[in-house]
Scaffold this active site. Structure first.
Site, PDB file in Angstrom:
ATOM      1  N   CYS A   7       1.216  -1.345   0.080  1.00  0.00           N
ATOM      2  CA  CYS A   7       0.124  -0.072  -0.068  1.00  0.00           C
ATOM      3  C   CYS A   7       1.578   1.436   0.336  1.00  0.00           C
ATOM      4  CB  CYS A   7      -1.140  -0.091   1.074  1.00  0.00           C
ATOM      5  SG  CYS A   7      -0.533  -0.256   2.585  1.00  0.00           S
ATOM      6  N   ASN A  10       2.050   1.426   4.347  1.00  0.00           N
ATOM      7  CA  ASN A  10       2.124  -0.178   5.183  1.00  0.00           C
ATOM      8  C   ASN A  10       2.066   0.349   6.844  1.00  0.00           C
ATOM      9  OD1 ASN A  10       5.589  -1.589   5.972  1.00  0.00           O
ATOM     10  ND2 ASN A  10       3.999  -3.228   4.995  1.00  0.00           N
ATOM     11  N   CYS A  12      -2.003   0.558   7.153  1.00  0.00           N
ATOM     12  CA  CYS A  12      -3.104   0.511   7.786  1.00  0.00           C
ATOM     13  C   CYS A  12      -3.787  -0.770   7.081  1.00  0.00           C
ATOM     14  CB  CYS A  12      -3.540   1.958   6.735  1.00  0.00           C
ATOM     15  SG  CYS A  12      -3.798   3.152   7.749  1.00  0.00           S
ATOM     16  N   ARG A  13      -3.150  -0.523   5.216  1.00  0.00           N
ATOM     17  CA  ARG A  13      -4.205  -1.977   4.845  1.00  0.00           C
ATOM     18  C   ARG A  13      -3.342  -3.371   4.042  1.00  0.00           C
ATOM     19  NH1 ARG A  13      -5.273   2.195  -0.039  1.00  0.00           N
ATOM     20  NH2 ARG A  13      -3.135   2.938   1.115  1.00  0.00           N
ATOM     21  N   SER A  14      -1.888  -2.997   3.653  1.00  0.00           N
ATOM     22  CA  SER A  14      -0.750  -3.947   3.339  1.00  0.00           C
ATOM     23  C   SER A  14      -0.558  -4.859   5.327  1.00  0.00           C
ATOM     24  CB  SER A  14      -0.334  -3.807   2.719  1.00  0.00           C
ATOM     25  OG  SER A  14       0.602  -2.252   2.966  1.00  0.00           O
ATOM     26  N   ASP A 124      -7.725   3.881   0.328  1.00  0.00           N
ATOM     27  CA  ASP A 124      -6.740   4.546   1.467  1.00  0.00           C
ATOM     28  C   ASP A 124      -7.725   4.994   2.695  1.00  0.00           C
ATOM     29  OD1 ASP A 124      -5.247   5.493   3.757  1.00  0.00           O
ATOM     30  OD2 ASP A 124      -4.129   6.761   1.043  1.00  0.00           O
TER      31      ASP A 124
HETATM   32  P1  4NP Z   1      -1.737   2.630   3.817  1.00  0.00           P
HETATM   33  O1  4NP Z   1      -2.708   4.488   4.322  1.00  0.00           O
HETATM   34  O2  4NP Z   1      -1.212   3.357   2.617  1.00  0.00           O
HETATM   35  O3  4NP Z   1      -2.690   2.015   3.941  1.00  0.00           O
HETATM   36  O4  4NP Z   1      -1.244   2.198   4.910  1.00  0.00           O
HETATM   37  C1  4NP Z   1      -2.221   4.753   4.393  1.00  0.00           C
HETATM   38  C2  4NP Z   1      -1.556   5.509   6.034  1.00  0.00           C
HETATM   39  C3  4NP Z   1       0.046   6.827   6.472  1.00  0.00           C
HETATM   40  C4  4NP Z   1      -0.521   7.853   4.590  1.00  0.00           C
HETATM   41  C5  4NP Z   1      -1.353   7.371   3.689  1.00  0.00           C
HETATM   42  C6  4NP Z   1      -2.009   5.997   3.776  1.00  0.00           C
HETATM   43  N1  4NP Z   1       0.056   9.227   4.514  1.00  0.00           N
HETATM   44  O5  4NP Z   1      -0.230  10.175   4.333  1.00  0.00           O
HETATM   45  O6  4NP Z   1       0.838   9.294   6.207  1.00  0.00           O
END
Ligand code: 4NP
Length: 154
Positions: A7, A10, A12-14, A124
């Site tokens: 993602c 790294n 939340c989703r992955s 996201d």
């Molecule tokens: P992820 O979510 O890609 O599912 O881990 C996010 C985590 C952090 C951020 C964006 C999306 N950020 O902008 O810090």
């Protein structure tokens, strides 16, 4: 067979996809996979624990998660057979990093969800509420089952 989930951050989703997939295959297909890991296309959260909302959502489904944020690197394309991405942006960034000649398959994880919720995009959830994380979880679960089935039917 080694599988990497990707993602943006790294956190939340992955890491959720990694934990849900590992839980599914450890109970149903224990010998089918080698390394299962996750990473982000960005460097924002290197070394960080998963987001508390990911931890909480997984806990509600009796799944634990242990991961430290890392960034997707070119060497991963040699180590992993499948690089499964959460959204189109992750997919295009992973494709840019993919070395010429790499046999790794870079795909959208959500395309293996038979319901194709959000057209296979695992959105996201970072700036939203807990409901987004639960939707992510349900997509990851269906896509995990669908991905293994797609390999078995080849
Ligand atoms: P992820 O979510 O890609 O599912 O881990 C996010 C985590 C952090 C951020 C964006 C999306 N950020 O902008 O810090």
């Amino acid at each position: 067979m080694n599988v990497m989930f990707v993602c943006l951050g790294n956190i939340c989703r992955s890491p959720m996809a990694e934990a849900v997939f590992r839980d599914h295959v450890s109970r149903n297909h224990p010998k089918m996979f080698g390394t299962i890991d996750s990473s982000g296309t960005s460097s924002y959260h290197i070394g960080d624990d998963p987001d508390e909302r990911t931890v909480q959502t997984l806990k509600e489904h009796n799944i634990s998660v242990h991961h430290k944020g890392q960034q997707l690197k070119q060497r991963h394309f040699d180590e992993f057979d499948y690089i499964l991405c959460m959204d189109d942006s992750n997919l295009s960034n992973a494709m840019k990093l993919k070395p010429k000649g790499s046999k790794a398959q870079v795909l959208l994880f959500g395309k293996f969800d038979p319901e194709r919720q959000h057209n296979g995009i695992i959105k996201d959830p970072y700036y939203g509420g807990m409901d987004g994380f639960e939707i992510n979880y349900q997509q990851c679960l269906r896509a995990s089952i669908g991905f293994v089935e797609s390999l078995s039917s080849n």
